[in-house]
Design an enzyme around this catalytic site. Sequence first.
Site, PDB file in Angstrom:
ATOM      1  CD  GLN A  28       0.924  12.191 -15.028  1.00  0.00           C
ATOM      2  OE1 GLN A  28       1.747  11.327 -14.754  1.00  0.00           O
ATOM      3  NE2 GLN A  28      -0.319  12.153 -14.564  1.00  0.00           N
ATOM      4  CG  ASP A  84       1.021   4.926 -17.829  1.00  0.00           C
ATOM      5  OD1 ASP A  84       1.056   4.602 -16.628  1.00  0.00           O
ATOM      6  OD2 ASP A  84       1.277   6.075 -18.248  1.00  0.00           O
ATOM      7  CE  LYS A 144       2.442   8.479 -12.378  1.00  0.00           C
ATOM      8  NZ  LYS A 144       1.777   8.826 -13.634  1.00  0.00           N
TER       9      LYS A 144
END
Length: 299
Positions: free
Chosen positions: A98, A121, A54
């Site tokens: 994460q 997200d 990312k």
Amino acid sequence: TQATIIDGKKIANEILKNLKAEVEDIVKAGKRAPCLTAILVGDNAASATYVRNKMVAAKKVGISSDTIRLPTETSQDKLLEEVNKLNNDEKVDGIIVQLPLPKHIDEQKVFNSVLRTKDVDGFSASNFGLFSLNMCALAPATPLAVHELILRTGIETKGKNAVVCGRSKNVGLPIAMLLHSDTHGDILGMDATTTICHRFTPPDQLTHYLQNADIVVSAVGIPNLIQAHMVKKGACIIDVGISHVKDPSANQFKLVGDVDFENVSKVASFITPVPGGVGPMTVVMLMKNTIIASRLNSS
Ligand code: ADP
């Protein structure tokens, strides 16, 4: 016949170029570049790789980025405090925590603590709620990736039959949400008749539904779950699964999806490979969300 392989990596690189131009425009207009911050808890090697990927993509686009590493034993309160700091940091546009988090931490509680306009997200209850209502600014990256890949095949989705395998809150469920919902909303739904299969779907029923599916999206994590005899001729197959399996010939691990790629590609019309399909596209959609977030945060 052989299915057209949807080259996620190539499409991802094209989109990355466009996003890079968008970031350049933001900077030219005198604003700072968008900034993405990841929180990585513990020392899961796969998670570290995902975060690194990312950050590499962010760099390519001109998004500034930062990774905060916390030890496995970090308490939930401490993690919530870190998220809150980022929520209040004017220099941070996007926050990702994460997955997976250590067992003693309630993942959803952490997601819910992320400011809605920084929740790139799309996992917070507020963003997920808006997403379900087809009125969301920041949708989860994997459904966006699936959407973009299906869109690029040019196939019709309206009124078609779609099957999603897997119902996880972060992947399977939001993908199904996107496939079934109305095109005329914020999340660009696909108007497909959508069936969700999951771990309690009996194998014969899974086969039954799949044999009627024009679009199959699999997000399960079981190699070879989707086999050629289960697939309708000409179907579009999007493989979101990621499993690490031992490659006996090379004595090392390799990545595979949920689909028996070799045989299913003889039946399907379009198919995504693993790796090189949904994975790289998901990362790109996260970058897109970060740019959207930077606009939300600066307005
Ligand atoms: P992810 O978050 O990547 O979607 P999870 O491991 O959280 O992955 O979820 C796996 C999903 O796959 C679950 O929703 C589970 O119900 C589903 N699943 C497990 N076995 C089967 C199966 N045989 N057929 C269809 N779905 C399955």
